[in-house]
Scaffold this motif. Structure first.
Motif, PDB file in Angstrom:
ATOM      1  N   TRP A  11       0.806  -1.222   0.000  1.00 33.37           N
ATOM      2  CA  TRP A  11       0.000   0.000   0.000  1.00 33.37           C
ATOM      3  C   TRP A  11       0.842   1.276   0.000  1.00 33.37           C
ATOM      4  O   TRP A  11       0.433   2.302  -0.545  1.00 33.37           O
ATOM      5  CB  TRP A  11      -0.943   0.008   1.204  1.00 33.37           C
ATOM      6  N   ALA A  12       2.032   1.238   0.611  1.00 35.45           N
ATOM      7  CA  ALA A  12       2.852   2.442   0.748  1.00 35.45           C
ATOM      8  C   ALA A  12       3.765   2.692  -0.449  1.00 35.45           C
ATOM      9  O   ALA A  12       4.421   3.731  -0.516  1.00 35.45           O
ATOM     10  CB  ALA A  12       3.701   2.346   2.014  1.00 35.45           C
ATOM     11  N   LEU A  33      -3.699  -7.780  -4.215  1.00 38.92           N
ATOM     12  CA  LEU A  33      -3.190  -8.723  -3.224  1.00 38.92           C
ATOM     13  C   LEU A  33      -2.029  -8.072  -2.478  1.00 38.92           C
ATOM     14  O   LEU A  33      -0.921  -7.952  -3.009  1.00 38.92           O
ATOM     15  CB  LEU A  33      -2.736 -10.017  -3.909  1.00 38.92           C
ATOM     16  N   GLU A  34      -2.286  -7.623  -1.251  1.00 31.79           N
ATOM     17  CA  GLU A  34      -1.262  -6.965  -0.435  1.00 31.79           C
ATOM     18  C   GLU A  34      -0.173  -7.963  -0.052  1.00 31.79           C
ATOM     19  O   GLU A  34      -0.451  -9.107   0.317  1.00 31.79           O
ATOM     20  CB  GLU A  34      -1.901  -6.371   0.821  1.00 31.79           C
ATOM     21  N   GLN A  35       1.083  -7.499  -0.126  1.00 39.99           N
ATOM     22  CA  GLN A  35       2.227  -8.362   0.140  1.00 39.99           C
ATOM     23  C   GLN A  35       3.012  -7.886   1.360  1.00 39.99           C
ATOM     24  O   GLN A  35       2.992  -6.701   1.706  1.00 39.99           O
ATOM     25  CB  GLN A  35       3.162  -8.390  -1.076  1.00 39.99           C
ATOM     26  N   GLN A  36       3.718  -8.812   1.992  1.00 37.38           N
ATOM     27  CA  GLN A  36       4.655  -8.498   3.061  1.00 37.38           C
ATOM     28  C   GLN A  36       6.064  -8.542   2.479  1.00 37.38           C
ATOM     29  O   GLN A  36       6.469  -9.552   1.914  1.00 37.38           O
ATOM     30  CB  GLN A  36       4.532  -9.512   4.203  1.00 37.38           C
ATOM     31  N   LEU A  37       6.811  -7.459   2.623  1.00 33.94           N
ATOM     32  CA  LEU A  37       8.128  -7.403   1.993  1.00 33.94           C
ATOM     33  C   LEU A  37       9.281  -7.508   2.980  1.00 33.94           C
ATOM     34  O   LEU A  37      10.410  -7.807   2.591  1.00 33.94           O
ATOM     35  CB  LEU A  37       8.270  -6.105   1.182  1.00 33.94           C
ATOM     36  N   TRP A  38       9.018  -7.252   4.259  1.00 31.06           N
ATOM     37  CA  TRP A  38      10.116  -7.304   5.223  1.00 31.06           C
ATOM     38  C   TRP A  38      10.517  -8.743   5.518  1.00 31.06           C
ATOM     39  O   TRP A  38      11.686  -9.074   5.616  1.00 31.06           O
ATOM     40  CB  TRP A  38       9.719  -6.593   6.512  1.00 31.06           C
ATOM     41  N   GLU A  39       9.532  -9.582   5.688  1.00 37.23           N
ATOM     42  CA  GLU A  39       9.812 -10.993   5.923  1.00 37.23           C
ATOM     43  C   GLU A  39       8.610 -11.798   5.437  1.00 37.23           C
ATOM     44  O   GLU A  39       7.551 -11.250   5.159  1.00 37.23           O
ATOM     45  CB  GLU A  39      10.073 -11.293   7.404  1.00 37.23           C
ATOM     46  N   LEU A  44       3.668 -16.722  -3.981  1.00 36.44           N
ATOM     47  CA  LEU A  44       3.192 -16.150  -5.243  1.00 36.44           C
ATOM     48  C   LEU A  44       4.127 -15.042  -5.720  1.00 36.44           C
ATOM     49  O   LEU A  44       4.469 -14.975  -6.905  1.00 36.44           O
ATOM     50  CB  LEU A  44       1.774 -15.610  -5.067  1.00 36.44           C
ATOM     51  N   LEU A  45       4.560 -14.172  -4.804  1.00 35.08           N
ATOM     52  CA  LEU A  45       5.480 -13.096  -5.180  1.00 35.08           C
ATOM     53  C   LEU A  45       6.823 -13.658  -5.628  1.00 35.08           C
ATOM     54  O   LEU A  45       7.364 -13.249  -6.665  1.00 35.08           O
ATOM     55  CB  LEU A  45       5.680 -12.138  -4.004  1.00 35.08           C
ATOM     56  N   LYS A  53      12.168 -10.024  -6.646  1.00 39.43           N
ATOM     57  CA  LYS A  53      11.392 -10.394  -5.448  1.00 39.43           C
ATOM     58  C   LYS A  53      10.722  -9.174  -4.812  1.00 39.43           C
ATOM     59  O   LYS A  53      10.717  -9.003  -3.596  1.00 39.43           O
ATOM     60  CB  LYS A  53      12.286 -11.100  -4.419  1.00 39.43           C
ATOM     61  N   ARG A  54      10.164  -8.298  -5.648  1.00 34.11           N
ATOM     62  CA  ARG A  54       9.544  -7.080  -5.137  1.00 34.11           C
ATOM     63  C   ARG A  54       8.279  -6.763  -5.921  1.00 34.11           C
ATOM     64  O   ARG A  54       8.018  -7.336  -6.983  1.00 34.11           O
ATOM     65  CB  ARG A  54      10.527  -5.911  -5.207  1.00 34.11           C
ATOM     66  N   VAL A  55       7.518  -5.820  -5.398  1.00 37.69           N
ATOM     67  CA  VAL A  55       6.300  -5.355  -6.046  1.00 37.69           C
ATOM     68  C   VAL A  55       6.599  -4.044  -6.775  1.00 37.69           C
ATOM     69  O   VAL A  55       7.598  -3.382  -6.476  1.00 37.69           O
ATOM     70  CB  VAL A  55       5.185  -5.148  -4.997  1.00 37.69           C
TER      71      VAL A  55
END
Length: 231
Positions: A11-12, A33-39, A44-45, A53-55
């Motif tokens: 979202w940010a 589909l919101e993703q978690q990027l820190w851990e 799917l990502l 490995k990023r959005v």
């Protein structure tokens, strides 16, 4: 994934915001589909973007397309008959828009990141100088590209508007965080006026993240970076 079009995002992220704005302008129905990027990045990502490995990642008919600038170009070709064109139709104007998008991604954007991540006064001053230089160049680019019209691309929001406009909320947050003024009305009157018009666009008002929430996220980023540096 039930829908034909899916967007993996955060979202940010201003890069994700680019794609969201373009999808809305084109009137394309999609599932976000919101993703978690820190851990704990999702399978799917990792499967959809194994290189970076990023959005964002746009998944269309089970085929992933990565990198926001490339996604916007892809959308303009695939859904060319839907909504307004994103990229200019004139080859020269399209090349100029792509040049400035590359500049934003390679030079201007990293200066904003430097202002979020900077740990010393020297680092922040250098990043601020680079950001202000970038705004001066983009002020000139706007004057030449817009030819007196409302946006970089003319009367409607286009490619360069979306890319630069998606950084505007982050610029506001950075100004508050660092106690500086970047998008100064006196120094950059054309960009300041353009920013007001961009913010006023219905699709932008619908999608632009709230400043207070983004500020909290920026503080979280700083805390995570400080913790990582201490380990």
């Amino acid at each position: 994934m039930a829908k034909e079009v899916n967007l993996l995002g955060l979202w940010a992220s201003p890069f994700v915001l680019r794609v969201q704005i373009a999808l809305e302008l084109k009137g394309v129905s999609y599932e976000y589909l919101e993703q978690q990027l820190w851990e704990n990045k999702s399978e799917l990502l990792l499967r959809s973007n194994p290189v970076y490995k990023r959005v964002p990642v746009l998944i269309h008919k089970d085929q992933p397309i990565c990198e926001s600038a490339i996604i916007l170009q892809y959308m303009d070709e695939v859904w060319g008959a839907c909504g307004p064109a994103i990229l200019p139709s004139d080859p020269y104007e399209r090349a100029i828009a792509c040049f400035w998008v590359s500049y934003i991604d390679d030079k201007f954007g990293p200066s904003l990141v430097g202002l979020v991540r900077g740990k010393t006064d020297e680092e922040n001053a250098a990043a601020a100088e680079q950001a202000i230089l970038g705004l001066a160049l983009l002020e000139e680019a706007y004057e030449k590209s817009s030819r007196g019209k409302r946006f970089f691309g003319g009367d409607d929001v286009g490619y360069l508007d979306i890319v630069l406009g998606s950084t505007l909320r982050w610029i506001e947050v950075i100004e508050i965080m660092r106690g500086i003024k970047l998008l100064d009305n006196a120094k950059f009157p054309l960009l300041a006026g353009w920013a007001e018009r961009f913010h006023a666009a219905a699709v932008v008002k619908k999608l632009m993240p709230e400043a207070g929430k983004l500020m909290e996220y920026a503080k979280e980023v700083q805390a995570r970076m400080n913790a990582a540096a201490a380990n």
